[in-house]
Design an enzyme around this catalytic site. Sequence first.
Site, PDB file in Angstrom:
ATOM      1  N   THR A 129       6.757  -1.101   0.851  1.00 26.54           N
ATOM      2  CA  THR A 129       4.930  -0.548   1.710  1.00 26.54           C
ATOM      3  C   THR A 129       5.156  -1.643   2.860  1.00 26.54           C
ATOM      4  O   THR A 129       5.878  -1.950   3.277  1.00 26.54           O
ATOM      5  CB  THR A 129       4.259  -1.864   1.036  1.00 26.54           C
ATOM      6  N   PRO A 131       3.247  -0.664   7.237  1.00 31.98           N
ATOM      7  CA  PRO A 131       1.954  -0.149   7.188  1.00 31.98           C
ATOM      8  C   PRO A 131       1.266   1.331   7.775  1.00 31.98           C
ATOM      9  O   PRO A 131      -0.323   1.064   7.045  1.00 31.98           O
ATOM     10  CB  PRO A 131       2.146  -0.440   8.390  1.00 31.98           C
ATOM     11  N   GLY A 132       2.038   1.748   7.664  1.00 34.95           N
ATOM     12  CA  GLY A 132       2.052   3.303   7.534  1.00 34.95           C
ATOM     13  C   GLY A 132       1.743   4.035   6.483  1.00 34.95           C
ATOM     14  O   GLY A 132       1.632   4.808   6.064  1.00 34.95           O
ATOM     15  N   GLY A 134       1.985   3.582   1.372  1.00 34.56           N
ATOM     16  CA  GLY A 134       2.494   2.933   0.127  1.00 34.56           C
ATOM     17  C   GLY A 134       2.553   3.418  -1.073  1.00 34.56           C
ATOM     18  O   GLY A 134       3.610   3.604  -1.059  1.00 34.56           O
ATOM     19  N   SER A 135       1.816   4.323  -1.546  1.00 34.17           N
ATOM     20  CA  SER A 135       1.547   5.299  -2.651  1.00 34.17           C
ATOM     21  C   SER A 135       3.016   6.151  -2.393  1.00 34.17           C
ATOM     22  O   SER A 135       3.275   6.844  -3.399  1.00 34.17           O
ATOM     23  CB  SER A 135       0.226   6.226  -2.433  1.00 34.17           C
ATOM     24  N   GLU A 244       7.595  -2.671 -14.661  1.00 33.32           N
ATOM     25  CA  GLU A 244       6.402  -3.310 -13.844  1.00 33.32           C
ATOM     26  C   GLU A 244       5.100  -3.601 -13.668  1.00 33.32           C
ATOM     27  O   GLU A 244       4.013  -3.796 -14.303  1.00 33.32           O
ATOM     28  CB  GLU A 244       6.839  -2.852 -12.218  1.00 33.32           C
ATOM     29  N   GLY A 341     -24.532 -14.650 -14.518  1.00 29.84           N
ATOM     30  CA  GLY A 341     -25.826 -15.163 -13.787  1.00 29.84           C
ATOM     31  C   GLY A 341     -25.264 -15.593 -11.690  1.00 29.84           C
ATOM     32  O   GLY A 341     -24.468 -15.303 -11.696  1.00 29.84           O
ATOM     33  N   GLY A 366       1.481   0.737  -7.806  1.00 26.74           N
ATOM     34  CA  GLY A 366       0.386   1.938  -7.752  1.00 26.74           C
ATOM     35  C   GLY A 366      -0.510   1.959  -8.032  1.00 26.74           C
ATOM     36  O   GLY A 366      -1.013   1.660  -8.821  1.00 26.74           O
TER      37      GLY A 366
HETATM   38  C1  LIG Z   1      -2.054  -8.675  -3.250  1.00 28.34           C
HETATM   39  C2  LIG Z   1      -0.567  -7.337  -3.505  1.00 28.34           C
HETATM   40  C3  LIG Z   1       0.448  -7.364  -2.794  1.00 28.34           C
HETATM   41  C4  LIG Z   1       1.752  -6.143  -3.149  1.00 28.34           C
HETATM   42  N1  LIG Z   1       3.345  -6.566  -2.900  1.00 28.34           N
HETATM   43  C5  LIG Z   1       3.584  -5.751  -2.926  1.00 28.34           C
HETATM   44  C6  LIG Z   1       5.008  -6.166  -2.270  1.00 28.34           C
HETATM   45  O1  LIG Z   1       5.141  -6.678  -3.253  1.00 28.34           O
HETATM   46  N2  LIG Z   1       6.030  -4.889  -2.341  1.00 28.34           N
HETATM   47  C7  LIG Z   1       5.638  -3.960  -2.017  1.00 28.34           C
HETATM   48  O2  LIG Z   1       6.272  -2.961  -1.710  1.00 28.34           O
HETATM   49  N3  LIG Z   1       3.763  -3.231  -1.788  1.00 28.34           N
HETATM   50  C8  LIG Z   1       3.535  -4.860  -2.405  1.00 28.34           C
HETATM   51  N4  LIG Z   1       2.013  -4.229  -2.484  1.00 28.34           N
HETATM   52  C9  LIG Z   1       1.852  -2.775  -1.997  1.00 28.34           C
HETATM   53  C10 LIG Z   1       0.675  -1.855  -3.013  1.00 28.34           C
HETATM   54  O3  LIG Z   1       1.993  -0.994  -4.038  1.00 28.34           O
HETATM   55  C11 LIG Z   1       0.398  -0.566  -2.220  1.00 28.34           C
HETATM   56  O4  LIG Z   1      -1.203  -1.239  -1.950  1.00 28.34           O
HETATM   57  C12 LIG Z   1      -0.315   0.045  -3.020  1.00 28.34           C
HETATM   58  O5  LIG Z   1       0.538   0.733  -3.457  1.00 28.34           O
HETATM   59  C13 LIG Z   1      -1.185   1.227  -2.085  1.00 28.34           C
HETATM   60  O6  LIG Z   1      -0.223   1.922  -1.447  1.00 28.34           O
HETATM   61  P1  LIG Z   1      -1.273   1.690   0.063  1.00 28.34           P
HETATM   62  O7  LIG Z   1      -1.902   0.230   0.345  1.00 28.34           O
HETATM   63  O8  LIG Z   1      -0.408   2.199   1.579  1.00 28.34           O
HETATM   64  O9  LIG Z   1      -3.112   2.909  -0.092  1.00 28.34           O
HETATM   65  P2  LIG Z   1      -2.938   4.271   0.332  1.00 28.34           P
HETATM   66  O10 LIG Z   1      -1.216   4.443   0.195  1.00 28.34           O
HETATM   67  O11 LIG Z   1      -3.370   4.646   1.967  1.00 28.34           O
HETATM   68  O12 LIG Z   1      -3.856   5.060  -0.414  1.00 28.34           O
HETATM   69  C14 LIG Z   1      -5.433   4.938   0.028  1.00 28.34           C
HETATM   70  C15 LIG Z   1      -6.161   5.597  -0.925  1.00 28.34           C
HETATM   71  O13 LIG Z   1      -5.474   6.740  -0.683  1.00 28.34           O
HETATM   72  C16 LIG Z   1      -5.258   6.705  -2.273  1.00 28.34           C
HETATM   73  N5  LIG Z   1      -4.108   7.790  -2.584  1.00 28.34           N
HETATM   74  C17 LIG Z   1      -3.208   8.149  -2.511  1.00 28.34           C
HETATM   75  N6  LIG Z   1      -2.433   9.302  -3.132  1.00 28.34           N
HETATM   76  C18 LIG Z   1      -3.482   9.550  -3.357  1.00 28.34           C
HETATM   77  C19 LIG Z   1      -3.152  10.387  -4.446  1.00 28.34           C
HETATM   78  N7  LIG Z   1      -1.935  10.889  -4.153  1.00 28.34           N
HETATM   79  N8  LIG Z   1      -4.441  11.828  -5.726  1.00 28.34           N
HETATM   80  C20 LIG Z   1      -4.935  10.852  -4.762  1.00 28.34           C
HETATM   81  N9  LIG Z   1      -5.397   9.593  -3.882  1.00 28.34           N
HETATM   82  C21 LIG Z   1      -4.390   8.997  -3.147  1.00 28.34           C
HETATM   83  C22 LIG Z   1      -5.224   5.957  -3.011  1.00 28.34           C
HETATM   84  O14 LIG Z   1      -5.305   5.726  -4.792  1.00 28.34           O
HETATM   85  C23 LIG Z   1      -5.807   4.897  -2.225  1.00 28.34           C
HETATM   86  O15 LIG Z   1      -7.062   4.664  -3.175  1.00 28.34           O
HETATM   87  C24 LIG Z   1       0.761  -5.237  -2.420  1.00 28.34           C
HETATM   88  C25 LIG Z   1      -0.124  -5.282  -2.249  1.00 28.34           C
HETATM   89  C26 LIG Z   1      -1.200  -6.050  -2.352  1.00 28.34           C
HETATM   90  C27 LIG Z   1      -2.251  -5.805  -2.620  1.00 28.34           C
END
Ligand SMILES: Cc1cc2nc3c(=O)[nH]c(=O)nc-3n(C[C@H](O)[C@H](O)[C@H](O)COP(=O)(O)OP(=O)(O)OC[C@H]3O[C@@H](n4cnc5c(N)ncnc54)[C@H](O)[C@@H]3O)c2cc1C
Length: 381
Positions: A129, A131-132, A134-135, A244, A341, A366
């Site tokens: 993941t 900053p810009g 994740g999904s 996973e 409560g 995910g």
């Molecule tokens: C505590 C914690 C531990 C983590 N550990 C790791 C780690 O060890 N290594 C690592 O690589 N990552 C890690 N992550 C990252 C995590 O896997 C991502 O935060 C997650 O995959 C979501 O990505 P994002 O935060 O960029 O959200 P975004 O991808 O920006 O998504 C924002 C919203 O848009 C929705 N969205 C995005 N695409 C779609 C779509 N096609 N259809 C419908 N809705 C969509 C998402 O469901 C979400 O609600 C961790 C995160 C947390 C919070």
Amino acid sequence: MRSPRTIYGPEHEQFRAAFRSFLQREALPHRERWLADGIIDRDFWKKAAADGFVAFTAPERFGGLGIDDFRFNAVIDEEVAYLGAATDAFQLTNDIVGPYFWDLASPEQQERWLPGIVDGSTVPAIAMTEPGTGSDLRGIRSTATRTDGGWLVNGSKTFITSGIQADLIIVAAKVVDPEINGIGLFVVDATTPGFRRGRKLDKVGRQAQDTAELFFDDVLVPDADVLGEAGRGLPLLMGNLAQERLAMAVSAIADAEQALQDTLEYVSTRTAFGAPVGTFQANRFSMADMVTEVRIGRVYVDDCIERQSRKALPDAEAAGAKYWATELQWRVLDRCLQLHGGYGYMNEYDIARRWRDARVQRIYGGTSEIMQEIVGRSIGL
Ligand SMILES: Cc1cc2nc3c(=O)[nH]c(=O)nc-3n(C[C@H](O)[C@H](O)[C@H](O)COP(=O)(O)OP(=O)(O)OC[C@H]3O[C@@H](n4cnc5c(N)ncnc54)[C@H](O)[C@@H]3O)c2cc1C
């Protein structure tokens, strides 16, 4: 609120008893301090490794137990959830990162990396993941550019579990090479010049688990430290997703079972209007609904565990299990907190911690929406 189980044999139950007593002895007395510090002790991790609870799937010649049976992994995930042991490190190492090392690393890489992971002196992490993004993994911007004898990795990662403690980090980066197109998996030793850790992130829950930002500035990764073929990182990442995601479903059901048990005790003793609050019909029905749903979840997830122990669980089913079990966990935790409560909102009550810790299950590994996408596509939509 635990249902009878049929998937485990005596060897799994012995392992469970040993791990449970290890957590009671070595984790619970330190939990409050870990929560305050935002990190678990290194020493605890080494003890867990010495007792065979870390990376036990690794081959025996590297110090592991050679146990390739997901039911043992599930036992660990369940006990961490039942006891509220406050760390993701077991799941991260045994279920998520470990398989990259025992399934994808070359014999020479295994020789160098596995002994340290198995004895707990090397903490591993995986950094996908950014900053810009994740999904949308294809959207990552970190790069690995060809140089003499290796690759220069540049970019930044965020939300990385164990990011503060990690010694060895699998970094997903876009390959910059005229002949290769795609993502690669580059293993970065945390002592390499150009690697830097950022903030230990301040999370809503799971405070004892360190989560961090990581920065890479011309970090040299020799060819010998690339996992699999550079450019084929995406299919390699996909290869381990079933385990996973199932691991998260396993934690979800165990956590919901324990929350229900604790809540049953609470609503049986807390009185209002002259009666235990659990005996009001609205609350009795609510408990009945939750107990029934969690029992259904238990059967469903146990079936997935059994299939994964034979490596026969399709990715889309694991995604469905993660989606459904973590959404159920959240509904149950939220309702259980309500039944406590005002006490439910007090941090000194275990239900408050469970509620905070549960929230991220619908996000990491995910998001629920991405899991729905995967299931939807698997049925041809
Ligand atoms: C505590 C914690 C531990 C983590 N550990 C790791 C780690 O060890 N290594 C690592 O690589 N990552 C890690 N992550 C990252 C995590 O896997 C991502 O935060 C997650 O995959 C979501 O990505 P994002 O935060 O960029 O959200 P975004 O991808 O920006 O998504 C924002 C919203 O848009 C929705 N969205 C995005 N695409 C779609 C779509 N096609 N259809 C419908 N809705 C969509 C998402 O469901 C979400 O609600 C961790 C995160 C947390 C919070």
